[in-house]
Scaffold this motif. Structure first.
Motif, PDB file in Angstrom:
ATOM      1  N   GLN A  10       0.832  -1.192   0.000  1.00  0.00           N
ATOM      2  CA  GLN A  10       0.000   0.000   0.000  1.00  0.00           C
ATOM      3  C   GLN A  10       0.876   1.256   0.000  1.00  0.00           C
ATOM      4  OE1 GLN A  10      -3.404  -0.105  -0.336  1.00  0.00           O
ATOM      5  NE2 GLN A  10      -2.972  -2.297  -0.604  1.00  0.00           N
ATOM      6  N   PRO A  11       0.371   2.356  -0.568  1.00  0.00           N
ATOM      7  CA  PRO A  11       1.162   3.588  -0.604  1.00  0.00           C
ATOM      8  C   PRO A  11       1.299   4.210   0.776  1.00  0.00           C
ATOM      9  CG  PRO A  11      -1.052   3.994  -1.400  1.00  0.00           C
ATOM     10  CD  PRO A  11      -0.937   2.511  -1.226  1.00  0.00           C
ATOM     11  N   GLY A  12       2.359   4.993   0.936  1.00  0.00           N
ATOM     12  CA  GLY A  12       2.584   5.701   2.183  1.00  0.00           C
ATOM     13  C   GLY A  12       2.365   7.191   1.992  1.00  0.00           C
ATOM     14  N   ALA A  13       3.392   7.980   2.296  1.00  0.00           N
ATOM     15  CA  ALA A  13       3.266   9.431   2.227  1.00  0.00           C
ATOM     16  C   ALA A  13       3.561   9.990   0.840  1.00  0.00           C
ATOM     17  CB  ALA A  13       4.196  10.076   3.251  1.00  0.00           C
ATOM     18  N   PHE A  14       3.989   9.152  -0.088  1.00  0.00           N
ATOM     19  CA  PHE A  14       4.366   9.616  -1.426  1.00  0.00           C
ATOM     20  C   PHE A  14       3.528   8.899  -2.475  1.00  0.00           C
ATOM     21  CE2 PHE A  14       7.885  10.586   1.247  1.00  0.00           C
ATOM     22  CZ  PHE A  14       8.520  11.686   0.701  1.00  0.00           C
ATOM     23  N   TYR A  15       3.278   9.597  -3.578  1.00  0.00           N
ATOM     24  CA  TYR A  15       2.566   8.978  -4.707  1.00  0.00           C
ATOM     25  C   TYR A  15       3.092   9.577  -6.003  1.00  0.00           C
ATOM     26  CZ  TYR A  15      -1.277   5.755  -5.606  1.00  0.00           C
ATOM     27  OH  TYR A  15      -2.005   4.641  -5.920  1.00  0.00           O
ATOM     28  N   ALA A  16       3.166   8.761  -7.032  1.00  0.00           N
ATOM     29  CA  ALA A  16       3.605   9.230  -8.352  1.00  0.00           C
ATOM     30  C   ALA A  16       2.421   9.173  -9.309  1.00  0.00           C
ATOM     31  CB  ALA A  16       4.757   8.367  -8.875  1.00  0.00           C
ATOM     32  N   TYR A  17       2.082  10.305  -9.873  1.00  0.00           N
ATOM     33  CA  TYR A  17       0.969  10.417 -10.830  1.00  0.00           C
ATOM     34  C   TYR A  17       1.558  10.845 -12.169  1.00  0.00           C
ATOM     35  CZ  TYR A  17      -3.555  12.001 -12.737  1.00  0.00           C
ATOM     36  OH  TYR A  17      -4.688  12.176 -13.504  1.00  0.00           O
ATOM     37  N   THR A  18       1.353  10.039 -13.203  1.00  0.00           N
ATOM     38  CA  THR A  18       2.007  10.328 -14.479  1.00  0.00           C
ATOM     39  C   THR A  18       1.089  10.081 -15.658  1.00  0.00           C
ATOM     40  OG1 THR A  18       3.870   9.733 -15.917  1.00  0.00           O
ATOM     41  CG2 THR A  18       2.982   7.994 -14.516  1.00  0.00           C
ATOM     42  N   GLU A  67      -6.604  12.986   6.669  1.00  0.00           N
ATOM     43  CA  GLU A  67      -5.526  13.222   7.631  1.00  0.00           C
ATOM     44  C   GLU A  67      -5.266  14.713   7.814  1.00  0.00           C
ATOM     45  OE1 GLU A  67      -2.521  11.695  10.267  1.00  0.00           O
ATOM     46  OE2 GLU A  67      -4.263  10.796   9.281  1.00  0.00           O
ATOM     47  N   CYS A  68      -5.287  15.446   6.709  1.00  0.00           N
ATOM     48  CA  CYS A  68      -5.065  16.898   6.785  1.00  0.00           C
ATOM     49  C   CYS A  68      -6.191  17.584   7.548  1.00  0.00           C
ATOM     50  CB  CYS A  68      -4.960  17.481   5.372  1.00  0.00           C
ATOM     51  SG  CYS A  68      -3.453  17.028   4.494  1.00  0.00           S
ATOM     52  N   GLN A  69      -7.390  17.088   7.387  1.00  0.00           N
ATOM     53  CA  GLN A  69      -8.532  17.694   8.079  1.00  0.00           C
ATOM     54  C   GLN A  69      -8.486  17.424   9.581  1.00  0.00           C
ATOM     55  OE1 GLN A  69     -12.264  16.744   6.242  1.00  0.00           O
ATOM     56  NE2 GLN A  69     -13.309  18.460   7.223  1.00  0.00           N
ATOM     57  N   GLU A  70      -8.013  16.239   9.972  1.00  0.00           N
ATOM     58  CA  GLU A  70      -7.953  15.892  11.388  1.00  0.00           C
ATOM     59  C   GLU A  70      -6.791  16.573  12.103  1.00  0.00           C
ATOM     60  OE1 GLU A  70      -7.816  11.671  11.705  1.00  0.00           O
ATOM     61  OE2 GLU A  70      -9.768  11.370  10.707  1.00  0.00           O
ATOM     62  N   ARG A  71      -5.712  16.849  11.385  1.00  0.00           N
ATOM     63  CA  ARG A  71      -4.506  17.417  12.004  1.00  0.00           C
ATOM     64  C   ARG A  71      -4.296  18.854  11.518  1.00  0.00           C
ATOM     65  NH1 ARG A  71       0.020  13.299  10.397  1.00  0.00           N
ATOM     66  NH2 ARG A  71       1.281  14.960  11.315  1.00  0.00           N
ATOM     67  N   ARG A  72      -5.212  19.710  11.851  1.00  0.00           N
ATOM     68  CA  ARG A  72      -5.158  21.096  11.375  1.00  0.00           C
ATOM     69  C   ARG A  72      -4.326  22.003  12.276  1.00  0.00           C
ATOM     70  NH1 ARG A  72     -10.948  22.647   8.763  1.00  0.00           N
ATOM     71  NH2 ARG A  72      -9.634  24.337   8.022  1.00  0.00           N
ATOM     72  N   PHE A  73      -4.041  21.575  13.492  1.00  0.00           N
ATOM     73  CA  PHE A  73      -3.317  22.425  14.443  1.00  0.00           C
ATOM     74  C   PHE A  73      -2.183  21.627  15.073  1.00  0.00           C
ATOM     75  CE2 PHE A  73      -7.807  23.690  14.394  1.00  0.00           C
ATOM     76  CZ  PHE A  73      -7.681  24.981  13.900  1.00  0.00           C
ATOM     77  N   GLN A 116      -8.148  10.413  -0.720  1.00  0.00           N
ATOM     78  CA  GLN A 116      -9.120  10.627   0.347  1.00  0.00           C
ATOM     79  C   GLN A 116      -8.465  10.476   1.714  1.00  0.00           C
ATOM     80  OE1 GLN A 116     -12.419  11.623  -0.209  1.00  0.00           O
ATOM     81  NE2 GLN A 116     -12.158  12.066   1.986  1.00  0.00           N
ATOM     82  N   ALA A 117      -7.558   9.499   1.838  1.00  0.00           N
ATOM     83  CA  ALA A 117      -6.867   9.306   3.118  1.00  0.00           C
ATOM     84  C   ALA A 117      -6.017  10.514   3.479  1.00  0.00           C
ATOM     85  CB  ALA A 117      -6.001   8.044   3.051  1.00  0.00           C
ATOM     86  N   VAL A 118      -5.330  11.078   2.493  1.00  0.00           N
ATOM     87  CA  VAL A 118      -4.512  12.270   2.737  1.00  0.00           C
ATOM     88  C   VAL A 118      -5.397  13.443   3.131  1.00  0.00           C
ATOM     89  CG1 VAL A 118      -2.989  13.965   1.667  1.00  0.00           C
ATOM     90  CG2 VAL A 118      -2.658  11.539   1.205  1.00  0.00           C
ATOM     91  N   GLN A 119      -6.505  13.608   2.428  1.00  0.00           N
ATOM     92  CA  GLN A 119      -7.415  14.702   2.738  1.00  0.00           C
ATOM     93  C   GLN A 119      -7.980  14.558   4.154  1.00  0.00           C
ATOM     94  OE1 GLN A 119     -10.308  15.574  -0.320  1.00  0.00           O
ATOM     95  NE2 GLN A 119     -11.717  16.535   1.122  1.00  0.00           N
TER      96      GLN A 119
END
Length: 303
Positions: free
Chosen positions: A5-13, A168-174, A163-166
């Motif tokens: 499974q992907p982690g913190a990086f993704y390649a879109y090409t 995570e960003c929403q939960e860790r805003r501060f 969606q997972a990144v989004q």
């Protein structure tokens, strides 16, 4: 099947040559126009794709540049290359100037032959659909192509990661998460990658992330339309991809050296890995907060 499974990086090409799999694992790659390692039925009798054997090659007549029918293949004389200047640096049929790919498709799962894949590629130069017998075609998106069969599982993995990144960003805003989208060499003629970069950047900004969209392009490095113009952190770099990557790498090396952490750097232009990496469009990077003593992890932290 892709298990990792992907982690913190993704390649879109949008590249279709599958070189991205030489350096990235299949679980962290999205090829929005498909790739030539996968084939489909030209009549779309089913929405399936099959992977070509790693050693499958087309025999091309150097005079006609045609991959003839097996029964029509010319003699060995017709297949021989015309005399060429050995000192020439210009690419010629059958003798590319670039080096051999040392990590050929290393990121893809190991090829496993099946009854259907064996039937599809049993003939030289003429793959056929194993279900209906009509000619097969590469599973890549062409202009005005309504018959392309996408890699559905690859698309699902990518959408799930977004969606997972989004979330995570929403939960860790501060404090907010720092996210980077590094887009390299994506032009305006087919703006799929540019649109994807800006759309994702806007999504992350809306949930409170500190998003930096870095667009590297020698001609069209500026933002596109309303979405691009409204981004808070947009950096345009008017440079070629490889040149820019080497400068970024040098800066990271300098910082790591100050911190006493060694780094191997990226390959030089003479190596095949560099050209593949430099041409990969839209590598999307998300900063990992966890510290690590390894050189690779240290470099990720800086990104």
């Amino acid at each position: 099947k892709v298990k990792r499974q992907p982690g913190a990086f993704y390649a879109y090409t949008s590249n279709i040559d599958a070189h991205v799999h030489d350096h990235f694992h299949a679980g962290e790659v999205r090829e929005c126009h498909g790739n030539t390692e996968f084939w489909q039925c030209s009549d779309v009798c089913c929405e399936r794709i099959w992977r070509a054997p790693t050693n499958y090659m087309f025999k091309v007549n150097s005079r006609t540049l045609m991959a003839a029918n097996p029964s029509e293949l010319a003699s060995n004389d017709a297949q021989e290359m015309p005399p060429q200047d050995e000192a020439s640096t210009e690419p010629i049929i059958g003798k590319p100037v670039t080096a051999i790919r040392q990590t050929l498709l290393a990121g893809l799962p190991k090829y496993v032959e099946t009854k259907q894949s064996r039937a599809m590629f049993r003939r030289q130069n003429r793959p056929v659909c194993p279900r209906c017998g009509v000619p097969a075609r590469p599973a890549v998106l062409m202009f005005m192509d309504l018959a392309w069969v996408d890699n559905v599982m690859q698309e699902k993995r990518y959408r799930s990661w977004l969606q997972a990144v989004q979330d995570e960003c929403q939960e860790r805003r501060f404090p907010p998460i720092n996210a980077v989208i590094l887009e390299i060499g994506a032009g305006k003629c087919v703006p799929t990658v540019r649109m994807n970069s800006q759309d994702f950047a806007c999504r992350l900004e809306r949930v409170g992330a500190n998003v930096h969209l870095i667009r590297v392009n020698p001609r069209d490095a500026g933002p596109d339309g309303f979405k691009g113009a409204r981004l808070k952190r947009f950096l345009e770099i008017n440079a070629k991809g490889l040149e820019c990557l080497q400068m970024i790498d040098a800066e990271i090396d300098a910082i790591l050296e100050q911190r006493g952490q060694a780094s191997g750097g990226i390959p030089q232009p003479t190596q095949s890995a560099t050209s593949s990496t430099a041409q990969a469009n839209g590598q999307q990077l998300l900063q990992e907060p966890a510290a690590s003593s390894s050189s690779t992890e240290s470099r990720k932290q800086l990104l």
